[in-house]
Scaffold this motif. Structure first.
Motif, mmCIF file in Angstrom:
data_model
loop_
_atom_site.group_PDB
_atom_site.id
_atom_site.type_symbol
_atom_site.label_atom_id
_atom_site.label_comp_id
_atom_site.label_asym_id
_atom_site.label_seq_id
_atom_site.Cartn_x
_atom_site.Cartn_y
_atom_site.Cartn_z
ATOM 1 N N TRP A 153 -12.911 -5.922 0.604
ATOM 2 C CA TRP A 153 -12.811 -4.812 1.545
ATOM 3 C C TRP A 153 -11.800 -5.065 2.657
ATOM 4 O O TRP A 153 -11.389 -4.138 3.355
ATOM 5 C CB TRP A 153 -14.188 -4.527 2.171
ATOM 6 N N LEU A 154 -11.362 -6.314 2.824
ATOM 7 C CA LEU A 154 -10.378 -6.627 3.870
ATOM 8 C C LEU A 154 -9.089 -5.826 3.707
ATOM 9 O O LEU A 154 -8.372 -5.580 4.683
ATOM 10 C CB LEU A 154 -10.063 -8.121 3.865
ATOM 11 N N VAL A 155 -8.786 -5.424 2.485
ATOM 12 C CA VAL A 155 -7.576 -4.645 2.230
ATOM 13 C C VAL A 155 -7.594 -3.334 3.015
ATOM 14 O O VAL A 155 -6.541 -2.781 3.344
ATOM 15 C CB VAL A 155 -7.436 -4.375 0.708
ATOM 16 N N ARG A 156 -8.758 -2.852 3.361
ATOM 17 C CA ARG A 156 -8.876 -1.562 4.036
ATOM 18 C C ARG A 156 -8.601 -1.636 5.534
ATOM 19 O O ARG A 156 -8.541 -0.595 6.189
ATOM 20 C CB ARG A 156 -10.288 -1.009 3.826
ATOM 21 N N GLN A 191 -0.791 5.402 -12.053
ATOM 22 C CA GLN A 191 -2.157 5.610 -11.565
ATOM 23 C C GLN A 191 -2.707 4.281 -11.053
ATOM 24 O O GLN A 191 -2.958 3.366 -11.828
ATOM 25 C CB GLN A 191 -3.041 6.138 -12.696
ATOM 26 N N VAL A 192 -2.883 4.181 -9.757
ATOM 27 C CA VAL A 192 -3.345 2.926 -9.159
ATOM 28 C C VAL A 192 -4.843 2.774 -9.412
ATOM 29 O O VAL A 192 -5.641 3.637 -9.046
ATOM 30 C CB VAL A 192 -3.031 2.885 -7.648
ATOM 31 N N GLU A 193 -5.204 1.662 -10.048
ATOM 32 C CA GLU A 193 -6.592 1.405 -10.413
ATOM 33 C C GLU A 193 -7.297 0.494 -9.417
ATOM 34 O O GLU A 193 -8.507 0.624 -9.206
ATOM 35 C CB GLU A 193 -6.648 0.756 -11.801
ATOM 36 N N ALA A 194 -6.583 -0.420 -8.821
ATOM 37 C CA ALA A 194 -7.220 -1.401 -7.938
ATOM 38 C C ALA A 194 -6.196 -2.017 -7.009
ATOM 39 O O ALA A 194 -5.039 -2.219 -7.378
ATOM 40 C CB ALA A 194 -7.898 -2.497 -8.758
ATOM 41 N N ILE A 195 -6.626 -2.292 -5.793
ATOM 42 C CA ILE A 195 -5.835 -3.043 -4.808
ATOM 43 C C ILE A 195 -6.805 -4.017 -4.163
ATOM 44 O O ILE A 195 -7.825 -3.602 -3.608
ATOM 45 C CB ILE A 195 -5.227 -2.121 -3.743
ATOM 46 N N PHE A 196 -6.508 -5.302 -4.259
ATOM 47 C CA PHE A 196 -7.452 -6.289 -3.736
ATOM 48 C C PHE A 196 -6.735 -7.601 -3.407
ATOM 49 O O PHE A 196 -5.620 -7.849 -3.881
ATOM 50 C CB PHE A 196 -8.585 -6.541 -4.742
ATOM 51 N N GLU A 244 -3.017 -7.983 7.103
ATOM 52 C CA GLU A 244 -1.768 -8.746 7.134
ATOM 53 C C GLU A 244 -2.027 -10.235 7.366
ATOM 54 O O GLU A 244 -1.293 -11.092 6.881
ATOM 55 C CB GLU A 244 -0.840 -8.208 8.217
ATOM 56 N N LEU A 245 -3.076 -10.540 8.099
ATOM 57 C CA LEU A 245 -3.394 -11.929 8.451
ATOM 58 C C LEU A 245 -4.339 -12.586 7.463
ATOM 59 O O LEU A 245 -4.277 -13.805 7.255
ATOM 60 C CB LEU A 245 -4.015 -11.977 9.854
ATOM 61 N N LEU A 246 -5.214 -11.799 6.838
ATOM 62 C CA LEU A 246 -6.321 -12.378 6.085
ATOM 63 C C LEU A 246 -6.241 -12.193 4.568
ATOM 64 O O LEU A 246 -6.950 -12.886 3.837
ATOM 65 C CB LEU A 246 -7.643 -11.778 6.587
ATOM 66 N N VAL A 247 -5.421 -11.272 4.108
ATOM 67 C CA VAL A 247 -5.406 -10.996 2.667
ATOM 68 C C VAL A 247 -4.734 -12.108 1.867
ATOM 69 O O VAL A 247 -5.132 -12.417 0.762
ATOM 70 C CB VAL A 247 -4.749 -9.628 2.397
ATOM 71 N N SER A 248 -3.701 -12.728 2.390
ATOM 72 C CA SER A 248 -2.990 -13.850 1.765
ATOM 73 C C SER A 248 -2.146 -13.417 0.568
ATOM 74 O O SER A 248 -0.949 -13.636 0.531
ATOM 75 C CB SER A 248 -3.967 -14.962 1.362
ATOM 76 N N ASN A 249 -2.774 -12.816 -0.444
ATOM 77 C CA ASN A 249 -2.031 -12.375 -1.623
ATOM 78 C C ASN A 249 -2.597 -11.031 -2.059
ATOM 79 O O ASN A 249 -3.799 -10.904 -2.297
ATOM 80 C CB ASN A 249 -2.161 -13.401 -2.751
ATOM 81 N N LEU A 250 -1.721 -10.031 -2.147
ATOM 82 C CA LEU A 250 -2.164 -8.681 -2.494
ATOM 83 C C LEU A 250 -1.877 -8.397 -3.965
ATOM 84 O O LEU A 250 -0.796 -8.702 -4.462
ATOM 85 C CB LEU A 250 -1.440 -7.640 -1.633
ATOM 86 N N LEU A 273 0.826 -1.207 0.000
ATOM 87 C CA LEU A 273 0.000 0.000 0.000
ATOM 88 C C LEU A 273 0.864 1.263 0.000
ATOM 89 O O LEU A 273 0.521 2.264 -0.646
ATOM 90 C CB LEU A 273 -0.930 -0.014 1.207
ATOM 91 N N ARG A 274 1.989 1.210 0.718
ATOM 92 C CA ARG A 274 2.887 2.370 0.731
ATOM 93 C C ARG A 274 3.485 2.590 -0.654
ATOM 94 O O ARG A 274 3.612 3.729 -1.116
ATOM 95 C CB ARG A 274 3.989 2.178 1.782
ATOM 96 N N TRP A 275 3.864 1.504 -1.313
ATOM 97 C CA TRP A 275 4.399 1.660 -2.673
ATOM 98 C C TRP A 275 3.324 2.239 -3.589
ATOM 99 O O TRP A 275 3.598 3.146 -4.392
ATOM 100 C CB TRP A 275 4.884 0.315 -3.227
ATOM 101 N N ALA A 276 2.099 1.743 -3.477
ATOM 102 C CA ALA A 276 1.007 2.231 -4.310
ATOM 103 C C ALA A 276 0.761 3.725 -4.091
ATOM 104 O O ALA A 276 0.387 4.451 -5.019
ATOM 105 C CB ALA A 276 -0.267 1.432 -4.025
ATOM 106 N N ALA A 277 0.997 4.191 -2.865
ATOM 107 C CA ALA A 277 0.777 5.603 -2.544
ATOM 108 C C ALA A 277 1.847 6.504 -3.150
ATOM 109 O O ALA A 277 1.581 7.688 -3.409
ATOM 110 C CB ALA A 277 0.733 5.788 -1.033
ATOM 111 N N ARG A 278 3.045 5.981 -3.383
ATOM 112 C CA ARG A 278 4.127 6.847 -3.859
ATOM 113 C C ARG A 278 4.444 6.678 -5.350
ATOM 114 O O ARG A 278 5.122 7.527 -5.936
ATOM 115 C CB ARG A 278 5.402 6.594 -3.052
#
Length: 264
Positions: A236-239, A221-226, A245-251, A212-217
């Protein structure tokens, strides 16, 4: 501004993100070591669909004639699926033994590091990396390189395994929750050999927050993070800090490459 794509703003790919798909992909993970063709074959199909959907959303075109660069492409399991889509598929892999591990031959395969891609700026239409960032000492340098080599308006897709997720330790899990070095020693005691993915050498602790930090900098143009393997109603768990960190598994981070500054 970061945004986790939900069904309220669903790209084309979200329609495929069903519970059935999630169960199929997660169920195949147990074959990653014993029968990699089963795991990577299914993952290749899913990846090609993901890329094709986001590319169509971004450009209005299918992958016919598009140059797709796969950073960390390994032995080339994804080649067939992208060939079927009409794309020109180019894998980049630093490890020569990994390139030939499955006995596949991929025309145009390149040996090189993801952290210093041997391509000029804006050389490809699509740059993807699937389950590679956690194997790279500096994954965000690799991500910057992916943006650099993608043409303005082209597609960048970075997908990686989150360390504190259930698959973060790869074959050494679930002991990775007690530390990567401990997990590696535990694996060696049990199996009498080092794990394929050795913590600190070929496996690193990469968290969701870092993506998420990389996506912010990034200038892209970031279109999606999931979360890649979740059905769309769980994106919505990404939010959620900590829980992701525990539930996303693969970002997955999907971005559109920016225009180049003058003189580049």
């Amino acid at each position: 501004m970061l945004r986790a794509v939900t069904t309220a703003r669903a790209p084309r790919f979200a329609r495929r993100a069903t519970l059935r798909r999630s169960l199929r992909l997660l169920g195949s993970f147990r074959f990653e070591q014993s029968d990699p063709a089963v795991f990577y074959g299914g993952l290749a199909t899913d990846t090609a669909e993901l890329i094709a959907d986001f590319y169509l959303d971004a450009t209005g075109r299918d992958l016919t004639g598009a140059t797709v660069l796969d950073v960390g492409g390994g032995p080339g399991y994804f080649a067939h699926e992208f060939d079927r889509a009409g794309a020109r598929y180019l894998p980049v892999e630093p490890d020569s033994s990994e390139m030939h591990a499955a006995g596949l031959s991929v025309p145009g395969a390149v040996r090189g590091s993801g952290m210093a891609l041997p391509f000029r700026d804006g050389a490809v239409d699509v740059c993807l990396s699937s389950n590679v960032a956690e194997h790279v000492p500096d994954p965000w340098l690799m991500a910057d390189e992916m943006v650099r080599v993608t043409r303005p308006g082209g597609l960048v897709v970075l997908s990686y395994t989150v360390w504190h997720g259930p698959f973060g330790g790869h074959e050494t899990g679930p002991w990775h929750y007690l530390g990567g070095e401990y997990a590696a020693r535990k694996y060696k005691r049990k199996h009498g050999r080092e794990p394929k993915n050795r913590f600190g050498r070929s496996l690193f602790a990469v968290g969701a927050a870092a993506g998420l930090r990389w996506a912010a900098r990034t200038p892209a143009q970031v279109e999606a993070i999931f979360p890649r393997y979740h059905p769309r109603w769980a994106w919505w768990l990404v939010r959620l800090p900590l829980f992701r960190e525990l539930l996303v598994s693969n970002l997955v981070v999907v971005a559109i490459a920016p225009d180049r500054p003058a003189g580049r």
